[in-house]
Design a protein around this motif. Structure first.
Motif, PDB file in Angstrom:
ATOM      1  N   ASP A  42      46.731  24.149  22.945  1.00  0.00           N
ATOM      2  CA  ASP A  42      45.894  23.159  23.225  1.00  0.00           C
ATOM      3  C   ASP A  42      45.907  22.914  24.827  1.00  0.00           C
ATOM      4  N   ILE A  43      47.217  23.164  25.475  1.00  0.00           N
ATOM      5  CA  ILE A  43      47.309  22.850  26.694  1.00  0.00           C
ATOM      6  C   ILE A  43      46.640  23.853  27.584  1.00  0.00           C
ATOM      7  N   SER A  44      46.882  25.073  27.222  1.00  0.00           N
ATOM      8  CA  SER A  44      46.074  26.301  27.871  1.00  0.00           C
ATOM      9  C   SER A  44      44.669  26.031  27.832  1.00  0.00           C
ATOM     10  N   LYS A  45      43.941  25.912  26.538  1.00  0.00           N
ATOM     11  CA  LYS A  45      42.499  25.753  26.531  1.00  0.00           C
ATOM     12  C   LYS A  45      42.257  24.675  27.429  1.00  0.00           C
ATOM     13  N   PHE A  46      42.798  23.470  27.428  1.00  0.00           N
ATOM     14  CA  PHE A  46      42.595  22.311  28.444  1.00  0.00           C
ATOM     15  C   PHE A  46      42.423  22.637  29.837  1.00  0.00           C
ATOM     16  N   VAL A  47      43.506  23.338  30.173  1.00  0.00           N
ATOM     17  CA  VAL A  47      43.525  23.904  31.408  1.00  0.00           C
ATOM     18  C   VAL A  47      42.364  25.035  31.632  1.00  0.00           C
ATOM     19  N   ALA A  48      41.960  25.903  31.104  1.00  0.00           N
ATOM     20  CA  ALA A  48      41.152  27.066  31.280  1.00  0.00           C
ATOM     21  C   ALA A  48      39.835  26.197  31.096  1.00  0.00           C
ATOM     22  N   ARG A  49      39.509  25.212  30.127  1.00  0.00           N
ATOM     23  CA  ARG A  49      38.357  24.577  30.329  1.00  0.00           C
ATOM     24  C   ARG A  49      38.126  23.652  31.674  1.00  0.00           C
ATOM     25  N   GLU A  50      39.064  23.240  32.348  1.00  0.00           N
ATOM     26  CA  GLU A  50      38.985  22.670  33.389  1.00  0.00           C
ATOM     27  C   GLU A  50      38.758  23.391  34.468  1.00  0.00           C
ATOM     28  N   ALA A  51      39.482  24.630  34.607  1.00  0.00           N
ATOM     29  CA  ALA A  51      39.510  25.510  35.730  1.00  0.00           C
ATOM     30  C   ALA A  51      38.187  26.387  35.765  1.00  0.00           C
ATOM     31  N   LYS A  52      37.387  26.117  34.863  1.00  0.00           N
ATOM     32  CA  LYS A  52      35.972  26.888  34.642  1.00  0.00           C
ATOM     33  C   LYS A  52      35.255  26.189  35.631  1.00  0.00           C
ATOM     34  N   SER A  53      35.249  25.049  35.855  1.00  0.00           N
ATOM     35  CA  SER A  53      34.155  24.234  36.885  1.00  0.00           C
ATOM     36  C   SER A  53      34.604  24.378  38.233  1.00  0.00           C
ATOM     37  N   ARG A  54      36.019  24.931  38.454  1.00  0.00           N
ATOM     38  CA  ARG A  54      36.243  24.999  40.013  1.00  0.00           C
ATOM     39  C   ARG A  54      36.426  26.544  40.176  1.00  0.00           C
ATOM     40  N   ALA A  55      36.270  27.445  39.420  1.00  0.00           N
ATOM     41  CA  ALA A  55      36.270  28.635  39.526  1.00  0.00           C
ATOM     42  C   ALA A  55      34.948  29.149  40.817  1.00  0.00           C
ATOM     43  N   PRO A  56      35.096  30.205  41.521  1.00  0.00           N
ATOM     44  CA  PRO A  56      34.241  30.411  42.470  1.00  0.00           C
ATOM     45  C   PRO A  56      33.140  31.111  41.270  1.00  0.00           C
TER      46      PRO A  56
END
Length: 137
Positions: A42-56
């Motif tokens: 759950d924690i890693s999925k949250f981070v991945a979801r949030e990071a997608k909007s910041r990725a180049p």
């Protein structure tokens, strides 16, 4: 039973001292490995979801490749691979190729550290309650 001490270090990253020992103790007390994986997943999925909007976003393939993984002993985010083989250059830079680093994943973790700590404490607390162990999180 060893309990985990969760805090933010001087760089803004989350440190969980004793996490491995705590997770091993949970397993010894009968907490299912799948339950531990669910908390970390759950924690890693949250981070991945949030990071997608910041990725180049040159092509969007790096953002699409980000995935949270389910592991017993930690929350990991993976990305790149065949879908975006340039991921390491985007994240860490490559001076020889004139690519500056973009610490999108690091910034995601630092900017959401309060919520991530709460997710970890809540998840471990629920597992402790389920196993009848002290909930010192």
């Amino acid at each position: 039973m060893t309990m985990v001490k969760i805090y933010e270090d001087t760089t803004g990253l989350i440190v969980a001292e004793g996490l491995r020992e705590t997770l091993n103790a949970f397993t010894a007390y009968g907490v299912a490995v799948t339950d531990l994986k669910t908390v970390m997943g759950d924690i890693s999925k949250f981070v991945a979801r949030e990071a997608k909007s910041r990725a180049p976003r040159e092509a969007g393939k790096l953002a699409a490749s980000l995935r949270g993984t389910r592991r017993k002993n930690g929350a990991y985010v993976r990305g790149g691979g065949k879908r975006a083989p340039y991921a390491r250059y985007a994240a860490y830079g490559a001076p020889a190729k004139n690519i500056t680093p973009n610490a999108f994943l690091y910034r995601t973790i630092v900017d959401n550290n309060t919520q991530l700590v709460r997710m970890l404490k809540d998840g471990l607390g629920k597992l402790a309650d389920k196993a009848g162990l002290p909930n010192d999180f």
